[in-house]
Design a protein around this motif. Sequence first.
Motif, PDB file in Angstrom:
ATOM      1  N   ARG A 115       6.100   5.389 -15.820  1.00  0.00           N
ATOM      2  CA  ARG A 115       6.056   5.220 -14.358  1.00  0.00           C
ATOM      3  C   ARG A 115       6.035   3.745 -13.992  1.00  0.00           C
ATOM      4  O   ARG A 115       6.683   3.327 -13.024  1.00  0.00           O
ATOM      5  CB  ARG A 115       4.832   5.928 -13.771  1.00  0.00           C
ATOM      6  CG  ARG A 115       4.939   7.440 -13.710  1.00  0.00           C
ATOM      7  CD  ARG A 115       3.893   8.032 -12.765  1.00  0.00           C
ATOM      8  NE  ARG A 115       2.535   7.681 -13.176  1.00  0.00           N
ATOM      9  CZ  ARG A 115       1.800   8.394 -14.029  1.00  0.00           C
ATOM     10  NH1 ARG A 115       2.301   9.496 -14.571  1.00  0.00           N
ATOM     11  NH2 ARG A 115       0.581   8.009 -14.337  1.00  0.00           N
ATOM     12  N   LEU A 116       5.309   2.940 -14.770  1.00  0.00           N
ATOM     13  CA  LEU A 116       5.275   1.509 -14.500  1.00  0.00           C
ATOM     14  C   LEU A 116       6.664   0.896 -14.649  1.00  0.00           C
ATOM     15  O   LEU A 116       7.082   0.062 -13.836  1.00  0.00           O
ATOM     16  CB  LEU A 116       4.295   0.818 -15.455  1.00  0.00           C
ATOM     17  CG  LEU A 116       4.217  -0.705 -15.346  1.00  0.00           C
ATOM     18  CD1 LEU A 116       3.763  -1.121 -13.954  1.00  0.00           C
ATOM     19  CD2 LEU A 116       3.281  -1.262 -16.416  1.00  0.00           C
ATOM     20  N   ALA A 117       7.394   1.306 -15.679  1.00  0.00           N
ATOM     21  CA  ALA A 117       8.744   0.774 -15.885  1.00  0.00           C
ATOM     22  C   ALA A 117       9.658   1.107 -14.711  1.00  0.00           C
ATOM     23  O   ALA A 117      10.565   0.329 -14.390  1.00  0.00           O
ATOM     24  CB  ALA A 117       9.326   1.337 -17.181  1.00  0.00           C
ATOM     25  N   LEU A 118       9.425   2.232 -14.069  1.00  0.00           N
ATOM     26  CA  LEU A 118      10.275   2.681 -12.961  1.00  0.00           C
ATOM     27  C   LEU A 118       9.691   2.351 -11.591  1.00  0.00           C
ATOM     28  O   LEU A 118      10.312   2.667 -10.570  1.00  0.00           O
ATOM     29  CB  LEU A 118      10.486   4.193 -13.071  1.00  0.00           C
ATOM     30  CG  LEU A 118      11.174   4.691 -14.358  1.00  0.00           C
ATOM     31  CD1 LEU A 118      11.102   6.206 -14.445  1.00  0.00           C
ATOM     32  CD2 LEU A 118      12.619   4.219 -14.421  1.00  0.00           C
ATOM     33  N   ALA A 119       8.534   1.693 -11.556  1.00  0.00           N
ATOM     34  CA  ALA A 119       7.801   1.507 -10.314  1.00  0.00           C
ATOM     35  C   ALA A 119       8.404   0.415  -9.439  1.00  0.00           C
ATOM     36  O   ALA A 119       9.231  -0.393  -9.877  1.00  0.00           O
ATOM     37  CB  ALA A 119       6.345   1.155 -10.626  1.00  0.00           C
ATOM     38  N   ASP A 120       7.944   0.375  -8.187  1.00  0.00           N
ATOM     39  CA  ASP A 120       8.371  -0.682  -7.274  1.00  0.00           C
ATOM     40  C   ASP A 120       7.625  -1.977  -7.599  1.00  0.00           C
ATOM     41  O   ASP A 120       6.697  -2.006  -8.411  1.00  0.00           O
ATOM     42  CB  ASP A 120       8.168  -0.263  -5.824  1.00  0.00           C
ATOM     43  CG  ASP A 120       6.716   0.060  -5.481  1.00  0.00           C
ATOM     44  OD1 ASP A 120       5.791  -0.449  -6.147  1.00  0.00           O
ATOM     45  OD2 ASP A 120       6.506   0.833  -4.528  1.00  0.00           O
ATOM     46  N   ARG A 124       4.019  -2.779  -9.811  1.00  0.00           N
ATOM     47  CA  ARG A 124       4.058  -3.590 -11.016  1.00  0.00           C
ATOM     48  C   ARG A 124       3.141  -4.798 -10.886  1.00  0.00           C
ATOM     49  O   ARG A 124       2.397  -5.146 -11.811  1.00  0.00           O
ATOM     50  CB  ARG A 124       5.500  -4.056 -11.284  1.00  0.00           C
ATOM     51  CG  ARG A 124       6.441  -2.957 -11.746  1.00  0.00           C
ATOM     52  CD  ARG A 124       7.824  -3.531 -11.971  1.00  0.00           C
ATOM     53  NE  ARG A 124       8.733  -2.567 -12.571  1.00  0.00           N
ATOM     54  CZ  ARG A 124       9.958  -2.866 -12.983  1.00  0.00           C
ATOM     55  NH1 ARG A 124      10.412  -4.101 -12.855  1.00  0.00           N
ATOM     56  NH2 ARG A 124      10.737  -1.947 -13.525  1.00  0.00           N
ATOM     57  N   LEU A 125       3.210  -5.468  -9.746  1.00  0.00           N
ATOM     58  CA  LEU A 125       2.393  -6.659  -9.542  1.00  0.00           C
ATOM     59  C   LEU A 125       0.912  -6.324  -9.630  1.00  0.00           C
ATOM     60  O   LEU A 125       0.128  -7.082 -10.220  1.00  0.00           O
ATOM     61  CB  LEU A 125       2.708  -7.301  -8.195  1.00  0.00           C
ATOM     62  CG  LEU A 125       1.910  -8.563  -7.846  1.00  0.00           C
ATOM     63  CD1 LEU A 125       2.119  -9.645  -8.891  1.00  0.00           C
ATOM     64  CD2 LEU A 125       2.290  -9.073  -6.461  1.00  0.00           C
ATOM     65  N   ALA A 126       0.504  -5.202  -9.093  1.00  0.00           N
ATOM     66  CA  ALA A 126      -0.904  -4.810  -9.143  1.00  0.00           C
ATOM     67  C   ALA A 126      -1.361  -4.615 -10.589  1.00  0.00           C
ATOM     68  O   ALA A 126      -2.479  -5.009 -10.961  1.00  0.00           O
ATOM     69  CB  ALA A 126      -1.116  -3.527  -8.338  1.00  0.00           C
ATOM     70  N   VAL A 127      -0.510  -4.026 -11.407  1.00  0.00           N
ATOM     71  CA  VAL A 127      -0.853  -3.829 -12.820  1.00  0.00           C
ATOM     72  C   VAL A 127      -0.930  -5.169 -13.533  1.00  0.00           C
ATOM     73  O   VAL A 127      -1.840  -5.422 -14.337  1.00  0.00           O
ATOM     74  CB  VAL A 127       0.173  -2.901 -13.490  1.00  0.00           C
ATOM     75  CG1 VAL A 127      -0.056  -2.847 -15.003  1.00  0.00           C
ATOM     76  CG2 VAL A 127       0.076  -1.496 -12.900  1.00  0.00           C
ATOM     77  N   PHE A 128       0.016  -6.062 -13.276  1.00  0.00           N
ATOM     78  CA  PHE A 128       0.006  -7.375 -13.904  1.00  0.00           C
ATOM     79  C   PHE A 128      -1.233  -8.173 -13.504  1.00  0.00           C
ATOM     80  O   PHE A 128      -1.827  -8.867 -14.327  1.00  0.00           O
ATOM     81  CB  PHE A 128       1.265  -8.151 -13.528  1.00  0.00           C
ATOM     82  CG  PHE A 128       2.532  -7.627 -14.141  1.00  0.00           C
ATOM     83  CD1 PHE A 128       2.518  -6.567 -15.018  1.00  0.00           C
ATOM     84  CD2 PHE A 128       3.748  -8.207 -13.819  1.00  0.00           C
ATOM     85  CE1 PHE A 128       3.684  -6.080 -15.579  1.00  0.00           C
ATOM     86  CE2 PHE A 128       4.923  -7.736 -14.374  1.00  0.00           C
ATOM     87  CZ  PHE A 128       4.896  -6.665 -15.261  1.00  0.00           C
ATOM     88  N   GLU A 129      -1.603  -8.086 -12.228  1.00  0.00           N
ATOM     89  CA  GLU A 129      -2.787  -8.812 -11.764  1.00  0.00           C
ATOM     90  C   GLU A 129      -4.048  -8.299 -12.454  1.00  0.00           C
ATOM     91  O   GLU A 129      -4.944  -9.082 -12.789  1.00  0.00           O
ATOM     92  CB  GLU A 129      -2.912  -8.679 -10.253  1.00  0.00           C
ATOM     93  CG  GLU A 129      -1.881  -9.493  -9.492  1.00  0.00           C
ATOM     94  CD  GLU A 129      -1.938  -9.261  -7.997  1.00  0.00           C
ATOM     95  OE1 GLU A 129      -2.466  -8.194  -7.593  1.00  0.00           O
ATOM     96  OE2 GLU A 129      -1.434 -10.117  -7.236  1.00  0.00           O
ATOM     97  N   LYS A 130      -4.108  -7.008 -12.698  1.00  0.00           N
ATOM     98  CA  LYS A 130      -5.271  -6.441 -13.364  1.00  0.00           C
ATOM     99  C   LYS A 130      -5.359  -6.911 -14.806  1.00  0.00           C
ATOM    100  O   LYS A 130      -6.449  -7.223 -15.310  1.00  0.00           O
ATOM    101  CB  LYS A 130      -5.205  -4.911 -13.307  1.00  0.00           C
ATOM    102  CG  LYS A 130      -6.405  -4.228 -13.947  1.00  0.00           C
ATOM    103  CD  LYS A 130      -6.320  -2.717 -13.802  1.00  0.00           C
ATOM    104  CE  LYS A 130      -7.522  -2.031 -14.436  1.00  0.00           C
ATOM    105  NZ  LYS A 130      -7.443  -0.546 -14.305  1.00  0.00           N
ATOM    106  N   ARG A 131      -4.212  -7.004 -15.490  1.00  0.00           N
ATOM    107  CA  ARG A 131      -4.233  -7.384 -16.904  1.00  0.00           C
ATOM    108  C   ARG A 131      -4.315  -8.888 -17.103  1.00  0.00           C
ATOM    109  O   ARG A 131      -5.030  -9.366 -17.985  1.00  0.00           O
ATOM    110  CB  ARG A 131      -2.995  -6.841 -17.625  1.00  0.00           C
ATOM    111  CG  ARG A 131      -2.961  -7.257 -19.094  1.00  0.00           C
ATOM    112  CD  ARG A 131      -1.921  -6.568 -19.898  1.00  0.00           C
ATOM    113  NE  ARG A 131      -1.914  -7.073 -21.264  1.00  0.00           N
ATOM    114  CZ  ARG A 131      -1.043  -6.719 -22.193  1.00  0.00           C
ATOM    115  NH1 ARG A 131      -0.111  -5.829 -21.924  1.00  0.00           N
ATOM    116  NH2 ARG A 131      -1.106  -7.240 -23.411  1.00  0.00           N
ATOM    117  N   PHE A 132      -3.577  -9.666 -16.309  1.00  0.00           N
ATOM    118  CA  PHE A 132      -3.458 -11.095 -16.561  1.00  0.00           C
ATOM    119  C   PHE A 132      -4.181 -11.978 -15.539  1.00  0.00           C
ATOM    120  O   PHE A 132      -4.376 -13.171 -15.790  1.00  0.00           O
ATOM    121  CB  PHE A 132      -1.973 -11.498 -16.578  1.00  0.00           C
ATOM    122  CG  PHE A 132      -1.138 -10.759 -17.573  1.00  0.00           C
ATOM    123  CD1 PHE A 132      -1.322 -10.918 -18.933  1.00  0.00           C
ATOM    124  CD2 PHE A 132      -0.135  -9.883 -17.148  1.00  0.00           C
ATOM    125  CE1 PHE A 132      -0.549 -10.235 -19.859  1.00  0.00           C
ATOM    126  CE2 PHE A 132       0.648  -9.201 -18.060  1.00  0.00           C
ATOM    127  CZ  PHE A 132       0.447  -9.369 -19.424  1.00  0.00           C
TER     128      PHE A 132
END
Length: 250
Positions: A115-120, A124-132
């Motif tokens: 889902r992340l690969a296909l997400a808007d 994606r940015l929200a996931v990146f902000e959480k990890r990095f």
Amino acid sequence: MILNDWLCDTSTWDTAREFLDTGSFSFAFTDLRGYGRSRGRAGEFTLVEAAADVLALADALGWQQFALVGHSMSALIALHLAQHAAQRVQRLVLLTPPPPSGFGKDEAMIAASQRLALADDATRLAVFEKRFGSRLSPGWTKFKARRWRDTADPEAAAAYVALFTRDGLPSPGAIVEIPVLAITGEQDIPPMRAAAVTLALQSFCTQLEVVPLMDSGHYPMQELPALTVALVERFLSEAPTSSSDTAVTT
């Protein structure tokens, strides 16, 4: 030959490329199907297909033997080639490699990654902000999210999720006898830190060196580009060693 990771094409190396010794080495920056210069190429986006594409490119370049630099996802492709095309691959550099056995087959994790690969872009940015976001700047996080959109076909990225979740390499018992350098970022997630990487690789890589970068996370070529290039080139310049040499962790 330098391969790309899951989140970007080989432009991840753009800053580090400024420091490469192109007088001593020839570098081929290789975008897997669905990434960078290979966007739009149809395929199954599998480990075996990617490995075959690497060999086909080497043939086209006239490289009978070559070294491989794999980063994250493509470290698994590099290991596969070292197992199954050992006569072609001279040395192996694995940057922040995931576990060769995969992260497991948890269906929820697989579905979330796809889902992340296909997400808007916002998702994606929200996931990146959480990890990095706790370590790196907001601008860098936005840059990574934008580069993934600009350099990767979402359908290809979703298909490559299988590389992280499958149950081991195609031949988990096949020994890798060529020299292998694994560079880890100790700010990365635990399965990609030095201790876990050493444990995962030492059972089938007979000439293994693991170098942990204490102040780097998952992208040493961006976070510590000059040092990463130095480590890679020193390793590539080393004299051939015996397959009986013991594994070393530094």
